[in-house]
Design an enzyme around this catalytic site. Structure first.
Site, mmCIF file in Angstrom:
data_model
loop_
_atom_site.group_PDB
_atom_site.id
_atom_site.type_symbol
_atom_site.label_atom_id
_atom_site.label_comp_id
_atom_site.label_asym_id
_atom_site.label_seq_id
_atom_site.Cartn_x
_atom_site.Cartn_y
_atom_site.Cartn_z
ATOM 1 N N ASP A 5 0.794 -1.165 0.145
ATOM 2 C CA ASP A 5 -0.041 0.016 -0.076
ATOM 3 C C ASP A 5 0.705 1.225 0.039
ATOM 4 O O ASP A 5 0.790 2.212 -0.826
ATOM 5 C CB ASP A 5 -0.853 -0.045 1.208
ATOM 6 C CG ASP A 5 -1.925 1.081 1.182
ATOM 7 O OD1 ASP A 5 -2.861 1.325 0.620
ATOM 8 O OD2 ASP A 5 -1.482 1.993 1.805
ATOM 9 N N CYS A 15 -4.759 2.627 -0.809
ATOM 10 C CA CYS A 15 -4.677 2.048 -2.066
ATOM 11 C C CYS A 15 -5.126 0.920 -2.051
ATOM 12 O O CYS A 15 -5.486 0.316 -3.203
ATOM 13 C CB CYS A 15 -2.850 2.350 -2.257
ATOM 14 S SG CYS A 15 -2.268 3.878 -2.197
ATOM 15 N N ASP A 16 -4.676 -0.217 -1.069
ATOM 16 C CA ASP A 16 -5.169 -1.502 -1.152
ATOM 17 C C ASP A 16 -6.763 -1.666 -1.204
ATOM 18 O O ASP A 16 -7.244 -2.291 -1.859
ATOM 19 C CB ASP A 16 -4.662 -2.036 0.200
ATOM 20 C CG ASP A 16 -3.280 -3.044 0.048
ATOM 21 O OD1 ASP A 16 -3.000 -3.186 -0.961
ATOM 22 O OD2 ASP A 16 -2.613 -2.805 1.127
ATOM 23 N N THR A 17 -7.349 -0.916 -0.217
ATOM 24 C CA THR A 17 -8.755 -1.213 -0.034
ATOM 25 C C THR A 17 -9.561 -0.456 -1.415
ATOM 26 O O THR A 17 -10.517 -1.008 -1.763
ATOM 27 C CB THR A 17 -9.296 -0.426 1.177
ATOM 28 O OG1 THR A 17 -8.884 0.968 1.388
ATOM 29 C CG2 THR A 17 -8.829 -1.003 2.413
#
Length: 400
Positions: A140, A168-170
């Protein structure tokens, strides 16, 4: 109980850590049958992430709730055959390996299409499936740093600050969910599957708005402006007696209502603040004038009074305060799950709600890698003898 909107959809989940597991979690919440493949032994590397209860990672449990688990040695020929047998029976495959990982094992997208021509295949990688960075691993904070998200966050003149959550991940997981939904619609209309590719780098930059608009006019990107928005004023964070409050004024009637509520009517006729353009140009002076009033008031008092006056405003809350807020309770934003080996623990609820079909996060995550291996193999039609043989050879692992 009513069935979820994705009831009957089968998903094979190769994912690890957060981005794609987050997508798989939401698919399971919405009623899809999600089978998670892990490596025998250690399993998903996020099982090593804290916090822990009884040596069980709550981080892993949060993003893998509601999934069935099978542990397969995908380097073995027998393991690869099991994978392809599973692929043949599902609607969707999701993964977030470094680009080319499954191809190197001989079970990549093209191979999967041979056994399931209508497959919908969703992948998340750090930098996409092609380009000079595509071979690199990504987390992330890496995507946030490379995309300019970190560089755009923080006060002007100070060091950049990473976002407080794994945006960024989610966000990549949500974009994959969005892409898979469109692919399911496409398949319904045409009978043909699609490949959906998501790059975390793209997703991080996709949220960028004002700097891009500024670039289209000037050829340069807007510098970060900290807690205030570049195009409007007052639009940002202001000191209160017991913390901070944010105010978002975009209309002249809101500006007048703000001044009236704060007892600062003289500012309305001040030429420095005659319109939004002047207020933006004199932002620092404006902040100083407004804080003469806001610093003498509590942030919730400001939130309440400004809200009643029609001025968008909110107290800056801690997570604890957010948890205790009546609106949070009403929307069931935070919920509890009863996890085997842990008991009840707190999770974030899926924020997508439907009028006639439920979204159900209240399901346990797999207790250990391969918790449902025998059940899943039996569902493929494997005989007990073959199941026992696969486990004995180490191609498949059954927990417990």
């Amino acid at each position: 109980m009513k069935k979820g909107p994705l009831n009957g959809i089968k998903v094979l989940d190769f994912s690890q850590v957060l981005s794609a597991p987050f997508c798989g979690m939401m698919l399971a919440d919405m009623g899809a049958e999600v089978i998670k493949i892990e490596r025998p032994g250690a399993g998903d590397i996020s099982r090593e992430y804290g916090p822990y209860v009884n040596d069980i990672s709550l981080y892993f449990c949060q993003y893998n709730r509601g999934k069935k688990g099978i542990a397969i040695d995908m380097r073995s020929e027998e393991g690869k055959r099991v994978v392809l047998d599973l692929v043949a029976q599902v609607d969707i495959v999701i993964e977030n390996f470094k680009a080319g990982t499954l191809e190197k094992l001989g079970i990549g997208y093209d191979k999967m299409l041979e056994v399931n021509p209508g497959l919908i295949y969703g992948s998340i990688s750090g930098f996409g499936t092609y380009g000079p960075l595509s071979h690199l691993p990504c987390m992330d904070i890496i995507a946030a740093a490379r995309s300019g998200l970190v560089g755009q966050t923080g006060m002007a003149g100070d060091a950049p600050i990473k976002p407080g959550f794994s945006l960024c991940d989610t966000w990549a997981g949500l974009q994959l969910l969005r892409g898979l939904s469109m692919a399911l619609l496409h398949k319904q209309r045409t009978g043909k599957g699609l490949r959906v590719d998501i790059a975390m780098l793209d997703c991080a930059f996709y949220m960028c708005e004002s700097p891009v608009l500024e670039h289209s006019i000037t050829g340069e990107f807007t510098e970060r402006t900290g807690n205030h928005y570049v195009w409007y004023a007052p639009y940002g964070e202001f000191a209160a007696k017991d913390g901070n409050v944010v105010v978002a004024v975009t209309k002249e009637e809101e500006w007048r209502a703000l001044c009236n509520t704060l007892g600062l009517d003289a500012l309305v006729s001040d030429p420095r603040f005659a319109g939004n353009e002047q207020r933006v140009q004199n932002r620092e002076a404006l902040i100083a004038e407004l804080e003469k009033a806001t610093k003498s008031m509590g942030r919730y008092d400001l939130e309440n009074k400004l809200g009643k006056a029609g001025v968008p405003a909110a107290a800056v809350q801690s997570l604890q305060e957010f948890d205790n807020n009546p609106q949070t309770k009403s929307l069931n934003v935070i919920t509890k799950i009863d996890q085997l080996g842990v008991g009840e623990y707190t999770v974030t609820n899926t924020p997508i709600l439907f009028s006639k079909t439920p979204v159900d996060p209240n399901a346990s995550a797999a207790g250990s890698p391969g918790a449902n291996s025998k059940e899943i193999l039996s569902g493929l039609g494997y005989s007990q003898q073959k199941i026992d043989s696969l486990i004995a050879e180490g191609a498949v692992h059954q927990a417990g």
